[in-house]
Design a protein around this motif. Structure first.
Motif, PDB file in Angstrom:
ATOM      1  N   UNK A  55      40.918  41.805  53.542  1.00 48.79           N
ATOM      2  CA  UNK A  55      39.774  42.022  52.818  1.00 48.79           C
ATOM      3  C   UNK A  55      38.760  43.124  53.140  1.00 48.79           C
ATOM      4  N   UNK A  56      38.270  43.914  52.454  1.00 47.19           N
ATOM      5  CA  UNK A  56      37.312  44.907  52.923  1.00 47.19           C
ATOM      6  C   UNK A  56      35.852  44.537  52.500  1.00 47.19           C
ATOM      7  N   UNK A  57      35.170  45.666  53.105  1.00 40.42           N
ATOM      8  CA  UNK A  57      33.607  45.301  53.019  1.00 40.42           C
ATOM      9  C   UNK A  57      33.310  45.522  51.549  1.00 40.42           C
ATOM     10  N   UNK A  58      34.052  46.103  50.652  1.00 42.70           N
ATOM     11  CA  UNK A  58      33.824  46.257  49.110  1.00 42.70           C
ATOM     12  C   UNK A  58      34.036  44.646  48.452  1.00 42.70           C
ATOM     13  N   UNK A  59      34.543  43.782  49.174  1.00 43.54           N
ATOM     14  CA  UNK A  59      34.644  42.444  48.379  1.00 43.54           C
ATOM     15  C   UNK A  59      36.169  42.557  48.053  1.00 43.54           C
ATOM     16  N   UNK A  60      36.902  43.535  47.955  1.00 45.20           N
ATOM     17  CA  UNK A  60      38.479  43.462  47.215  1.00 45.20           C
ATOM     18  C   UNK A  60      39.289  43.096  48.535  1.00 45.20           C
ATOM     19  N   UNK A  61      40.732  42.743  47.684  1.00 46.83           N
ATOM     20  CA  UNK A  61      41.577  42.462  48.843  1.00 46.83           C
ATOM     21  C   UNK A  61      42.604  43.544  48.602  1.00 46.83           C
ATOM     22  N   UNK A  62      43.159  44.256  49.668  1.00 41.18           N
ATOM     23  CA  UNK A  62      44.115  45.340  49.589  1.00 41.18           C
ATOM     24  C   UNK A  62      45.469  44.853  50.168  1.00 41.18           C
ATOM     25  N   UNK A  97      36.605  55.223  50.871  1.00 42.62           N
ATOM     26  CA  UNK A  97      37.195  54.539  52.422  1.00 42.62           C
ATOM     27  C   UNK A  97      36.570  53.439  52.670  1.00 42.62           C
ATOM     28  N   UNK A  98      37.252  52.378  52.776  1.00 43.24           N
ATOM     29  CA  UNK A  98      36.642  51.034  52.907  1.00 43.24           C
ATOM     30  C   UNK A  98      36.920  50.447  54.659  1.00 43.24           C
ATOM     31  N   UNK A  99      36.139  49.590  54.912  1.00 45.85           N
ATOM     32  CA  UNK A  99      36.335  49.126  56.391  1.00 45.85           C
ATOM     33  C   UNK A  99      36.945  47.738  56.227  1.00 45.85           C
ATOM     34  N   UNK A 100      37.947  47.472  56.910  1.00 47.12           N
ATOM     35  CA  UNK A 100      38.799  46.090  56.698  1.00 47.12           C
ATOM     36  C   UNK A 100      37.926  45.228  57.634  1.00 47.12           C
ATOM     37  N   UNK A 101      37.508  43.893  56.915  1.00 46.89           N
ATOM     38  CA  UNK A 101      36.712  42.790  57.528  1.00 46.89           C
ATOM     39  C   UNK A 101      37.475  41.577  57.780  1.00 46.89           C
ATOM     40  N   UNK A 158      38.595  44.738  65.737  1.00 47.70           N
ATOM     41  CA  UNK A 158      39.256  43.818  64.682  1.00 47.70           C
ATOM     42  C   UNK A 158      40.413  43.473  65.123  1.00 47.70           C
ATOM     43  N   UNK A 159      40.656  42.111  64.934  1.00 47.51           N
ATOM     44  CA  UNK A 159      41.797  41.366  65.260  1.00 47.51           C
ATOM     45  C   UNK A 159      41.848  40.865  66.749  1.00 47.51           C
ATOM     46  N   UNK A 160      40.853  41.036  67.395  1.00 42.89           N
ATOM     47  CA  UNK A 160      40.960  40.375  68.823  1.00 42.89           C
ATOM     48  C   UNK A 160      41.121  38.752  68.742  1.00 42.89           C
ATOM     49  N   UNK A 161      40.541  38.147  67.701  1.00 39.12           N
ATOM     50  CA  UNK A 161      41.089  36.720  67.872  1.00 39.12           C
ATOM     51  C   UNK A 161      42.302  36.217  66.866  1.00 39.12           C
ATOM     52  N   UNK A 162      43.057  37.239  66.661  1.00 35.68           N
ATOM     53  CA  UNK A 162      44.559  36.951  66.053  1.00 35.68           C
ATOM     54  C   UNK A 162      45.255  36.386  67.198  1.00 35.68           C
ATOM     55  N   UNK A 163      45.847  35.320  66.823  1.00 35.76           N
ATOM     56  CA  UNK A 163      46.646  34.460  67.680  1.00 35.76           C
ATOM     57  C   UNK A 163      48.163  35.032  67.900  1.00 35.76           C
ATOM     58  N   UNK A 164      48.468  35.520  66.827  1.00 35.71           N
ATOM     59  CA  UNK A 164      49.774  35.981  66.800  1.00 35.71           C
ATOM     60  C   UNK A 164      49.916  37.393  67.631  1.00 35.71           C
ATOM     61  N   UNK A 165      50.828  37.271  68.835  1.00 31.55           N
ATOM     62  CA  UNK A 165      50.773  38.417  69.636  1.00 31.55           C
ATOM     63  C   UNK A 165      51.393  39.925  68.997  1.00 31.55           C
ATOM     64  N   UNK A 166      52.552  39.389  68.080  1.00 31.60           N
ATOM     65  CA  UNK A 166      52.942  40.764  67.379  1.00 31.60           C
ATOM     66  C   UNK A 166      51.722  41.372  66.458  1.00 31.60           C
ATOM     67  N   UNK A 167      51.258  40.593  65.689  1.00 32.50           N
ATOM     68  CA  UNK A 167      50.164  41.111  64.684  1.00 32.50           C
ATOM     69  C   UNK A 167      49.272  41.965  65.688  1.00 32.50           C
ATOM     70  N   UNK A 168      48.553  41.034  66.578  1.00 32.92           N
ATOM     71  CA  UNK A 168      47.689  41.570  67.674  1.00 32.92           C
ATOM     72  C   UNK A 168      47.984  42.975  67.957  1.00 32.92           C
ATOM     73  N   UNK A 169      49.185  43.085  68.307  1.00 30.38           N
ATOM     74  CA  UNK A 169      49.642  44.455  68.893  1.00 30.38           C
ATOM     75  C   UNK A 169      49.445  45.503  67.899  1.00 30.38           C
ATOM     76  N   UNK A 170      50.060  44.851  66.612  1.00 27.03           N
ATOM     77  CA  UNK A 170      50.182  46.063  65.530  1.00 27.03           C
ATOM     78  C   UNK A 170      48.629  46.336  65.392  1.00 27.03           C
TER      79      UNK A 170
END
Length: 257
Positions: free
Chosen positions: A27-34, A6-10, A77-89
């Motif tokens: 990117x997650x808190x283990x340093x890898x991209x998913x 289990x990883x945390x998305x950063x 997470x994602x509060x600063x995302x400017x795209x409204x569709x992505x922020x809703x997701x």
């Protein structure tokens, strides 16, 4: 029991606009991209269950699948995302999602340019007939070439029968006519051998270990079901389908007829 981290998305790096589920590179808190598949996407939590089951059964068959992780999205997470569709997701996907290790530099498998050995192709066709995966066609292969090896991705369309939950258990004995459109069917000339291999590689105990590892909160949103009863329905479906594999195997051998 599958050993799933289990990883945390950063960080939300980039959206992947292919398909209807709007996955993203994160990117997650283990340093890898998913590549992250979101619980709040249009296909819903059932696509995460299918992704998990499909990936883990493929791994038992010796097929290459990117590492699967449970990926936690924090409430902020994602509060600063400017795209409204992505922020809703992102808002709709707070909690546990699923991620696949990002294979940087991979290219989509093109049957016109690449060749798959007959046994590997046959195992993949068997897998997709078993899991009722409608999404491995020439139009959308859901396979990557990475370091000259074939990798399977995106099993979210597997088990499509579970989208009609009331009839899901009775579908376990069905054949799978859509296998006729499988991109690797012309190369799958060792299906009988692949079927025998699968019977040795899988077991009821291994299937149970996979269904037992499905996160409970993915199973808590099914109409009129408890987590345990939903989990049991997935196990029963997969176990019965495994025992009745000769039907879908013979159909695949006959070109989907």
């Amino acid at each position: 029991m599958p050993d799933i981290r289990t990883v945390n998305v950063t960080r939300y790096a980039a959206p992947l606009r292919e398909g209807g589920s709007l996955p993203a590179i994160v990117e997650a808190d283990d340093g890898f991209m998913y590549v992250l598949k979101f619980r709040g996407a249009g296909q819903g939590i059932k696509s995460l269950v299918a992704e998990f089951i499909g990936g883990e059964i493929a791994r038992l068959l010796g097929l290459k699948v990117p590492e699967l992780v449970f990926a936690q999205l924090d409430e902020a997470f994602g509060r600063t995302e400017p795209d409204e569709e992505i922020q809703d997701l992102l808002k709709a996907s707070r909690g546990l999602n699923i991620g696949l290790h990002y294979l940087s530099g991979s290219v989509m498998y093109d049957p016109a340019l690449a060749h798959t050995d007959a046994f590997t192709a046959s195992k993949i066709v068997w897998l997709d007939a078993y899991l009722a995966n409608m999404d491995r066609t020439a139009r959308n292969t859901n396979m990557l070439l990475w370091h000259k090896e074939l990798w399977l991705i995106d099993h979210g369309a597997c088990l499509y029968y579970h989208h009609n939950w009331s009839t899901f258990p009775e579908q376990a004995g069905n054949t799978f006519a859509m296998i006729k459109d499988h991109v690797l069917l012309p190369e799958a000339t060792q299906l009988a051998e692949a079927g025998e291999f699968a019977r040795q590689a899988l077991s009821v105990e291994k299937i149970a270990a996979i269904t037992d590892a499905i996160p409970g909160d993915w199973l808590g949103e099914y109409d009129g079901e408890t987590v345990s009863s939903t989990r049991k329905k997935y196990f029963d479906f997969l176990a019965q389908r495994f025992h009745n594999s000769s039907g879908f195997l013979n159909q695949a051998i006959n070109g989907g007829k």
